[in-house]
Motif scaffolding. Structure first.
Motif, mmCIF file in Angstrom:
data_model
loop_
_atom_site.group_PDB
_atom_site.id
_atom_site.type_symbol
_atom_site.label_atom_id
_atom_site.label_comp_id
_atom_site.label_asym_id
_atom_site.label_seq_id
_atom_site.Cartn_x
_atom_site.Cartn_y
_atom_site.Cartn_z
ATOM 1 N N HIS A 139 0.810 -1.217 0.000
ATOM 2 C CA HIS A 139 0.000 0.000 0.000
ATOM 3 C C HIS A 139 0.844 1.268 0.000
ATOM 4 O O HIS A 139 0.298 2.367 -0.181
ATOM 5 C CB HIS A 139 -0.960 0.010 1.202
ATOM 6 N N TYR A 140 2.148 1.142 0.180
ATOM 7 C CA TYR A 140 3.031 2.303 0.079
ATOM 8 C C TYR A 140 3.703 2.397 -1.288
ATOM 9 O O TYR A 140 4.405 3.367 -1.567
ATOM 10 C CB TYR A 140 4.117 2.229 1.158
ATOM 11 N N GLY A 141 3.557 1.371 -2.121
ATOM 12 C CA GLY A 141 4.177 1.368 -3.434
ATOM 13 C C GLY A 141 5.467 0.583 -3.524
ATOM 14 O O GLY A 141 6.061 0.481 -4.603
ATOM 15 N N PHE A 142 5.948 0.008 -2.408
ATOM 16 C CA PHE A 142 7.155 -0.812 -2.446
ATOM 17 C C PHE A 142 6.825 -2.188 -3.025
ATOM 18 O O PHE A 142 5.721 -2.704 -2.834
ATOM 19 C CB PHE A 142 7.753 -0.968 -1.050
ATOM 20 N N ALA A 143 7.804 -2.777 -3.697
ATOM 21 C CA ALA A 143 7.590 -4.093 -4.306
ATOM 22 C C ALA A 143 7.384 -5.138 -3.216
ATOM 23 O O ALA A 143 8.137 -5.196 -2.245
ATOM 24 C CB ALA A 143 8.786 -4.458 -5.178
ATOM 25 N N LYS A 144 6.373 -5.958 -3.391
ATOM 26 C CA LYS A 144 6.143 -7.062 -2.454
ATOM 27 C C LYS A 144 7.092 -8.200 -2.781
ATOM 28 O O LYS A 144 7.193 -8.624 -3.929
ATOM 29 C CB LYS A 144 4.687 -7.548 -2.548
ATOM 30 N N THR A 145 7.782 -8.676 -1.760
ATOM 31 C CA THR A 145 8.687 -9.803 -1.945
ATOM 32 C C THR A 145 8.401 -10.849 -0.884
ATOM 33 O O THR A 145 8.025 -10.499 0.240
ATOM 34 C CB THR A 145 10.158 -9.368 -1.832
ATOM 35 N N GLU A 178 12.491 -1.803 -2.863
ATOM 36 C CA GLU A 178 12.041 -2.918 -2.032
ATOM 37 C C GLU A 178 11.598 -2.434 -0.654
ATOM 38 O O GLU A 178 10.628 -2.931 -0.093
ATOM 39 C CB GLU A 178 13.183 -3.933 -1.897
ATOM 40 N N ALA A 179 12.294 -1.459 -0.096
ATOM 41 C CA ALA A 179 11.967 -0.883 1.212
ATOM 42 C C ALA A 179 12.908 0.287 1.440
ATOM 43 O O ALA A 179 13.979 0.355 0.825
ATOM 44 C CB ALA A 179 12.123 -1.922 2.333
ATOM 45 N N PRO A 180 12.562 1.215 2.317
ATOM 46 C CA PRO A 180 13.519 2.287 2.632
ATOM 47 C C PRO A 180 14.719 1.710 3.370
ATOM 48 O O PRO A 180 14.562 0.949 4.328
ATOM 49 C CB PRO A 180 12.709 3.235 3.526
ATOM 50 N N MET A 181 15.920 2.061 2.940
ATOM 51 C CA MET A 181 17.127 1.493 3.555
ATOM 52 C C MET A 181 18.319 2.375 3.288
ATOM 53 O O MET A 181 18.288 3.258 2.414
ATOM 54 C CB MET A 181 17.378 0.082 3.029
ATOM 55 N N ASP A 182 19.411 2.129 4.035
ATOM 56 C CA ASP A 182 20.626 2.921 3.884
ATOM 57 C C ASP A 182 21.504 2.361 2.773
ATOM 58 O O ASP A 182 21.173 1.358 2.134
ATOM 59 C CB ASP A 182 21.374 3.016 5.210
ATOM 60 N N LEU A 187 9.341 -0.842 7.130
ATOM 61 C CA LEU A 187 7.928 -1.201 7.001
ATOM 62 C C LEU A 187 7.398 -1.868 8.254
ATOM 63 O O LEU A 187 6.176 -2.067 8.382
ATOM 64 C CB LEU A 187 7.743 -2.124 5.793
ATOM 65 N N ARG A 188 8.261 -2.165 9.206
ATOM 66 C CA ARG A 188 7.832 -2.772 10.468
ATOM 67 C C ARG A 188 7.026 -1.806 11.323
ATOM 68 O O ARG A 188 6.406 -2.211 12.303
ATOM 69 C CB ARG A 188 9.069 -3.261 11.242
ATOM 70 N N GLU A 189 7.057 -0.534 10.971
ATOM 71 C CA GLU A 189 6.287 0.463 11.721
ATOM 72 C C GLU A 189 4.797 0.149 11.699
ATOM 73 O O GLU A 189 4.077 0.427 12.658
ATOM 74 C CB GLU A 189 6.541 1.857 11.133
ATOM 75 N N ASP A 190 4.319 -0.447 10.606
ATOM 76 C CA ASP A 190 2.905 -0.835 10.536
ATOM 77 C C ASP A 190 2.556 -1.836 11.638
ATOM 78 O O ASP A 190 1.456 -1.808 12.186
ATOM 79 C CB ASP A 190 2.585 -1.442 9.166
ATOM 80 N N LEU A 191 3.501 -2.721 11.935
ATOM 81 C CA LEU A 191 3.283 -3.712 12.987
ATOM 82 C C LEU A 191 3.158 -3.026 14.349
ATOM 83 O O LEU A 191 2.308 -3.382 15.172
ATOM 84 C CB LEU A 191 4.448 -4.706 12.996
#
Length: 937
Positions: A307-313, A333-337, A720-724
């Motif tokens: 739902h944020y537009g990141f690719a589901k893996t 894939e996800a926000p990362m450094d 994306l763990r923030e949703d949890l």
């Protein structure tokens, strides 16, 4: 490599894709562009506001700097008068090199490929979409990316820290965290962007370094999420040594002050007092997201996104997109450094390569290398190339003066300056000049040889001379960066460094690089999830591996995990891949095995293992260390004395076994950071917060009436763990930040456990009497790790294996042919361990696939007639390169294994008889530099 806008569609299937490409006109030929700036100067759509030109979106900019090619100009079609109205072409008329061409046609191509990797990057949040911080109203409110440009020597203010509004030096700067992240308001994103806390600390520290006067820096945060490797130490250094203030408060708006350009921030301090504080600059730490172009490409290709537009893996295949044969990495894939992005890119390349293994080398073209010119007997003819590095060097060092001085030095046959010596067109020009001027040695006065020496050495190879007839003078790091306030002295120092390099390179001789063959097998140390994943990745690419596991079964810590953070069944997946490994003919498992001895070097390792009293020597070309870590077992909080007190993994075991007693729990209490983020272990274990949230939700699902409480210091449900985390709060799980200074007081009152603490929000003491107390304990490496000594690799201060370079080589060790992954590298969750294992395997394949490799020529050598056989070199070398010759005319004398030698010079410096010499850094060359330096005294 294609840009997002060029891909118009993909048809076919895995192994046989047809990629439709439309190459849009670029209008500027980067090879012809000399960055003179006439196009921008003559363009009618000039940028008149200096601040907008340097920081904002360049709304009026017709020509802007291209990111791909340093300081080259690129056309912005959205703001071009000719492309919008059909009139103008002023830039084309005035361009002296004919680099601008408006009649370039659009090209349509079809590429036949077997796999596709999408690495579309990310887009930073635009705070003007929901502007409550005055971003669009005050020039002193900037984003973190714009602040980076302000600090850059090539930025709008030449690296000087000044306020955009009046160019005055600031006295106070505030950073506001989570702008566009962890927010469900209009235009924002609910997830954590993972990188913002650490980069805000970095920027605050850099700002203090740039400031001539003491600078007050404050970071306003919700939770400090420095969860990466060594990031917690960085946070502690910023707070304790740099004096950065950290204020736990979510700022809702910024009030511009009339007249002076200052900005007012209102917040509540830890004592509960309302505070108003003025700042000169406010930096918005903006989050990362998926760009509209990437989202559009995903829709065109049919890639499933969240739902944020990141690719589901899939959780256990972190770089695999929903379309077979398409892989994703990095910000898509996800926000990362950066380190995580580099690891994912290697994993994606490996996953794609595993599907193409059968076609390896079939389309490879071998680059034709010019025959090396024999320069023996020729007098030195030295070429000196002085780099401006845009304004990075030239803003401080008088580059033309250095060039003119270089022309006067002995043996210098040619000297010139370059805008960017590392750019492709300059490299080609340098090779051409070397040939035309018959240069046989080269000096480049530019930046650090650590990153750029291989690039310039390749230029020498292309020009037909030995790559070791080269030297660098680092006039960026050692002159312009450290002497920015004294340009005359910086220029004189640049002359000194250039003169020293010229004196040294005049004595350089061609060096040969030893070649060795690569054993096509790999050794994987550790049979946990990372080790298994690495072996599977190697097998998929066609290579054999040995898995060495000291216990009696495969699986490692994963055998104790219930589910991944996104609900993946760990036990089911583990059983499946263990069956696959045991059935794989290319994977050889050794259980109950310990490594006794390691000999050899990259390409030719010999590792002796002991298994059930029997020794076996395994020959292999590369080594992957996936030896894991352990769960910390505390000796406090009644752990081991009260059955109600368990660790996080022990709770997982109860969930796996479906322990009926969990349904009788009325109050469950999770305590975070047990054994982590303390002086003995000043690191974050990364997984604990998310693990506790996941288990708290599981307990709540088992017994909805259960009271579940989490005591924490900073809740680090990153990405994306923030949703949890949000789901847990919505379902009634209580999260309480306790005062870490007063700590926790845990006691037994009769049969009851009682936990006393101070709630930082209510600022009052509270107590909880739990039926189940779960300790989120640290991940700890082995106290004594013999593998580090056996493979000559380094451990960090916390006891985890160190990478060769945190960004450039995040899974390589400093010892060639040795790679790391999983918990042996640092604490990390299961999906990241799998990704890193795939990345390590991919990096290993880059060696295995070559079959033969060349080693460095700058190595030590022994003059046996001068050797006294004292053995100091043998004992002092960290790489075990020196050894005593066992036979031949020089038996008993020291000899150097050229493959093991790293050219560190430690043996040379410690040789009492002067028998050891370092090629390229011999005594006469070092003294030549010293004598050249004395000329200036």
């Amino acid at each position: 490599m294609l840009t997002l806008s060029e891909v118009t569609g993909i048809s076919g299937e895995e192994g046989n894709f047809q990629v439709q490409v439309t190459q849009h006109p670029r209008y500027v030929d980067m090879e012809k562009c000399i960055a003179c700036g006439l196009c921008a100067e003559k363009c009618p759509k000039k940028v008149t506001d200096e601040y907008d030109a340097g920081l904002k979106k360049r709304k009026a900019a017709y020509v802007k700097y291209a990111q791909a090619v340093p300081l080259k100009y690129a056309l912005d079609p959205e703001n071009c008068i000719y492309l919008k109205k059909g009139k103008c072409k002023a830039c084309e008329k005035y361009c002296p090199t004919g680099a601008i061409w408006f009649d370039e046609p659009e090209k349509k191509l079809t590429l036949n490929v077997g796999s596709v990797i999408i690495a579309s990057g990310c887009q930073v949040y635009d705070p003007s979409t929901h502007d409550v911080y005055g971003y669009g109203r005050s020039p002193n409110v900037v984003t973190s990316l714009e602040f980076e440009r302000m600090l850059s020597s090539s930025g709008p203010f030449g690296g000087h820290l000044v306020r955009p509004s009046d160019h005055q030096e600031p006295k106070k700067i505030a950073w506001l965290q989570c702008i566009g992240s962890r927010d469900v308001h209009i235009g924002a994103r609910g997830y954590c962007s993972s990188v913002c806390c650490t980069y805000a600390i970095k920027e605050a520290m850099l700002a203090k370094d740039h400031s001539k006067t003491p600078l007050d820096t404050a970071i306003f945060y919700m939770d400090i999420r420095t969860h990466g490797k060594d990031f917690e130490r960085f946070y502690n250094r910023g707070r304790d040594q740099s004096g950065i203030r950290f204020v736990k408060s979510r700022i809702t708006h910024v009030v511009p002050k009339d007249g002076n350009g200052n900005l007012l921030i209102r917040y509540v301090d830890p004592a509960g007092k309302r505070v108003e504080e003025e700042f000169d600059i406010v930096v918005l730490s903006v989050g990362l997201g998926v760009s509209p172009e990437a989202a559009q490409l995903a829709r065109r290709l049919g890639i499933e996104t969240d739902h944020y537009g990141f690719a589901k893996t899939p959780g256990f295949e972190p770089v695999k997109a929903s379309v077979p044969g398409i892989y994703v990495c990095g910000g898509f894939e996800a926000p990362m450094d950066i380190p995580s992005s580099v690891v994912e890119s290697s994993a994606a390349a490996g996953a794609a390569g595993s599907r193409l293994a059968a076609a390896r080398w079939s389309l490879t073209k071998t680059k034709k290398i010019p025959e090396e010119i024999d320069i023996r007997g020729e007098p030195p003819r030295i070429g000196v190339f002085v780099c401006r590095c845009g304004t990075n060097i030239a803003s401080v060092v008088d580059v033309p003066q250095v060039v003119e001085y270089a022309k006067t030095l002995p043996y210098v046959a040619h000297a010139e300056e370059n805008m960017f010596s590392c750019s492709q067109d300059t490299q080609e020009m340098m090779a051409k000049i070397i040939k035309e001027k018959r240069l046989n040695r080269v000096v480049v006065s530019a930046c650090t040889p650590k990153t750029h020496e291989p690039l310039f050495q390749e230029t020498l190879i292309n020009a037909g001379i030995n790559k070791y007839l080269f030297d660098m003078a680092n006039i960026r790091n050692q002159c312009s960066w450290v002497h920015g306030q004294t340009p005359e002295e910086a220029t004189e120092k640049a002359k000194d460094l250039t003169r020293m390099a010229v004196a040294k390179v005049a004595l350089h001789q061609p060096l040969a690089e030893p070649e060795l063959s690569i054993d096509q097998r790999a050794l994987v140390i550790g049979g946990g999830m990372a080790g298994i994943s690495a072996a599977r990745a190697l097998s998929a690419q066609g290579y054999e591996s040995y898995i060495i596991e000291e216990s009696d079964r495969l699986g490692g810590r994963a055998v104790m995990l219930h589910e991944t953070w996104d609900g993946g069944d760990v036990q089911g997946f583990l059983k499946q891949i263990i069956r696959e490994v045991e059935a794989d003919e290319k994977i050889h498992v050794r259980l109950n095995a310990r490594i006794k001895k390691v000999d050899g070097f990259v390409g030719n390792f010999k590792t002796t293992i002991e298994q059930e009293g029997m020794e076996e020597t395994l020959e292999h070309g590369v080594t992957l260390i996936a030896s894991g870590a352990a769960e910390y077992k505390p000796d406090f909080y009644f752990y081991g004395k009260d059955p109600r007190v368990v660790t996080g993994l022990e709770l997982d075991e109860k969930l796996i076994q479906k322990d009926a007693s969990l349904k009788d729990v009325r109050t469950a209490l999770f305590i975070q950071c047990v054994g982590s983020r303390i002086p003995e272990r000043p690191y974050c274990s990364k997984v604990c917060c998310t693990h506790s949230i996941k288990n708290a939700l599981t307990l709540k699902a088992l017994h909805p009436e259960m009271d579940v409480i989490v005591l924490y210091r900073d809740m680090r449900s990153y990405g994306l763990r923030e949703d949890l985390y949000r789901e847990a709060r919505e379902k009634g799980i209580l999260f309480i930040k306790y005062d870490e200074e007063t700590g926790l007081d845990i006691d037994r009152k009769g049969e009851a456990l009682e936990v006393l603490f101070t709630d930082t929000s209510l600022r009052r003491k509270m107590s909880v009497r739990p039926d189940l107390m779960v300790l989120a304990t640290a991940m700890v490496p082995p106290k004594d790790n013999p593998l580090a000594q056996m493979f000559k690799v380094t451990l960090n201060d916390d006891g985890f294996f160190m990478e060769a370079h945190v960004k450039l080589r995040p899974v390589d060790c400093s010892t060639d042919g040795v790679f790391i992954c999983g918990l042996a590298h640092a604490p990390k969750p299961l999906d990241e361990s799998i990704t890193q294992a795939q990345a390590a395997a991919t990096r290993a394949v880059t060696l295995l696939a070559k079959k033969n490799i060349r080693m460095a020529g700058s190595i030590a050598e022994v003059h046996p007639m001068d050797c006294s056989a004292c053995g100091v070199c043998v004992s002092i070398c960290p790489y075990s390169a020196p050894a005593f010759a066992l036979e031949g005319p020089h038996a008993g004398k020291a000899t150097i294994n050229p493959v093991l030698c790293k050219g560190c010079g430690l043996c040379v410096a410690s040789c009492r008889s002067g028998a050891i010499h370092l090629k390229g850094f011999d005594n006469d060359q070092i003294f030549a530099q010293i004598f050249a330096l004395r000329e200036a005294v």
